[in-house]
Design an enzyme around this catalytic site. Sequence first.
Site, PDB file in Angstrom:
ATOM      1  N   LYS A  13      24.802  -9.189 -11.240  1.00 13.69           N
ATOM      2  CA  LYS A  13      25.328  -8.520  -9.714  1.00 13.69           C
ATOM      3  C   LYS A  13      24.608  -9.229  -8.720  1.00 13.69           C
ATOM      4  CE  LYS A  13      24.150  -4.297 -10.098  1.00 13.69           C
ATOM      5  NZ  LYS A  13      23.656  -4.186 -11.641  1.00 13.69           N
ATOM      6  N   ARG A  88      24.052   4.179  -7.204  1.00 19.61           N
ATOM      7  CA  ARG A  88      23.910   4.132  -8.734  1.00 19.61           C
ATOM      8  C   ARG A  88      24.244   5.504  -9.310  1.00 19.61           C
ATOM      9  NH1 ARG A  88      19.956  -0.375  -9.111  1.00 19.61           N
ATOM     10  NH2 ARG A  88      19.736  -0.826 -11.113  1.00 19.61           N
ATOM     11  N   ARG A 127      15.686 -11.812 -23.567  1.00 22.54           N
ATOM     12  CA  ARG A 127      14.875 -12.217 -22.128  1.00 22.54           C
ATOM     13  C   ARG A 127      13.571 -11.613 -21.967  1.00 22.54           C
ATOM     14  NH1 ARG A 127      18.196 -10.761 -16.880  1.00 22.54           N
ATOM     15  NH2 ARG A 127      17.059  -9.090 -16.788  1.00 22.54           N
ATOM     16  N   ARG A 134      11.087 -10.040 -14.804  1.00 22.22           N
ATOM     17  CA  ARG A 134      10.085  -8.924 -13.991  1.00 22.22           C
ATOM     18  C   ARG A 134       9.493  -8.091 -14.897  1.00 22.22           C
ATOM     19  NH1 ARG A 134      15.880  -7.739 -11.031  1.00 22.22           N
ATOM     20  NH2 ARG A 134      15.241  -5.444 -12.285  1.00 22.22           N
ATOM     21  N   ARG A 145      17.279   1.423 -18.897  1.00 25.13           N
ATOM     22  CA  ARG A 145      18.022   0.927 -17.844  1.00 25.13           C
ATOM     23  C   ARG A 145      19.490   1.281 -18.345  1.00 25.13           C
ATOM     24  NH1 ARG A 145      16.623  -2.139 -13.520  1.00 25.13           N
ATOM     25  NH2 ARG A 145      17.300  -4.305 -14.680  1.00 25.13           N
TER      26      ARG A 145
HETATM   27  P1  AMP Z   1      17.730  -3.555  -9.719  1.00 33.14           P
HETATM   28  O1  AMP Z   1      16.885  -4.602  -9.460  1.00 33.14           O
HETATM   29  O2  AMP Z   1      19.071  -3.225  -9.081  1.00 33.14           O
HETATM   30  O3  AMP Z   1      18.221  -3.568 -11.475  1.00 33.14           O
HETATM   31  O4  AMP Z   1      16.756  -2.154  -9.562  1.00 33.14           O
HETATM   32  C1  AMP Z   1      15.365  -2.200 -10.009  1.00 33.14           C
HETATM   33  C2  AMP Z   1      14.857  -0.693 -10.131  1.00 33.14           C
HETATM   34  O5  AMP Z   1      14.802  -0.194  -8.998  1.00 33.14           O
HETATM   35  C3  AMP Z   1      16.057   0.365 -10.921  1.00 33.14           C
HETATM   36  O6  AMP Z   1      15.771   0.331 -12.476  1.00 33.14           O
HETATM   37  C4  AMP Z   1      15.838   1.687 -10.092  1.00 33.14           C
HETATM   38  O7  AMP Z   1      14.370   2.035 -10.712  1.00 33.14           O
HETATM   39  C5  AMP Z   1      15.488   1.390  -8.838  1.00 33.14           C
HETATM   40  N1  AMP Z   1      16.632   1.488  -8.110  1.00 33.14           N
HETATM   41  C6  AMP Z   1      17.394   0.312  -7.678  1.00 33.14           C
HETATM   42  N2  AMP Z   1      18.508   0.585  -6.759  1.00 33.14           N
HETATM   43  C7  AMP Z   1      18.519   2.157  -7.049  1.00 33.14           C
HETATM   44  C8  AMP Z   1      19.265   3.277  -6.534  1.00 33.14           C
HETATM   45  N3  AMP Z   1      20.227   2.836  -6.002  1.00 33.14           N
HETATM   46  N4  AMP Z   1      18.889   4.424  -6.840  1.00 33.14           N
HETATM   47  C9  AMP Z   1      17.873   4.783  -7.782  1.00 33.14           C
HETATM   48  N5  AMP Z   1      17.075   3.678  -8.230  1.00 33.14           N
HETATM   49  C10 AMP Z   1      17.418   2.539  -7.971  1.00 33.14           C
END
Ligand code: AMP
Length: 191
Positions: A13, A88, A127, A134, A145
Amino acid sequence: MRLVLLGPPGAGKGTQAALLTERYRIAHLSTGDMLRAARAAKTPVGLRAAEIMDRGDLVPDAVMIEIISDRINEPDCANGFILDGFPRTIPQAEALEQLLADREIALDAVVRIVVDEAILLDRIVMRAESGEGRADDKAETLKNRLEVYRTQTAPLIDFYKSHGTLREVDGMQSIEDVAASMDEALRVEAT
Ligand code: AMP
């Protein structure tokens, strides 16, 4: 153009959002990036989110909705935006509909990047084991996740199908081919 990118962690994404941002000159709104920035800046939200992110769980809906509500008011969103990582959950998607309706705007498309989750799991474990990436790239966190995606985010596929805005692209291709499929999907949407 206002878009949502949907897909499990590791689907690409962020990569595709960055390419779309260049092509359409619209803002890239990654809620993950926003939370990581808040965390680095040690803001109250960032500090509260840190533990949740490290576990691979979701930050509460109310927090995320407020962040996005503020962000889409910024001038760089006037031309449009790509939401990467938001919504989400179903409540986040419903709140987004309301936020957009309040501003008399709407989504042009929701693009789902379709991937084989078993292959994805292998990829993310590799990975994580390579030690790159990260803090939330540990194998256990990534598995969580993916599970959180299945239970809380995947229901959005039917939500957007029934709203008639869903497009699907094959995410198991090269980055360039996914980008080309994305273009195709958005052209269909524009006609
Ligand atoms: P991402 O970089 O989009 O994979 O997000 C990393 C982490 O941030 C996720 O695993 C969640 O813990 C938190 N996070 C990001 N976006 C959201 C969202 N829309 N709702 C809840 N938690 C989020």
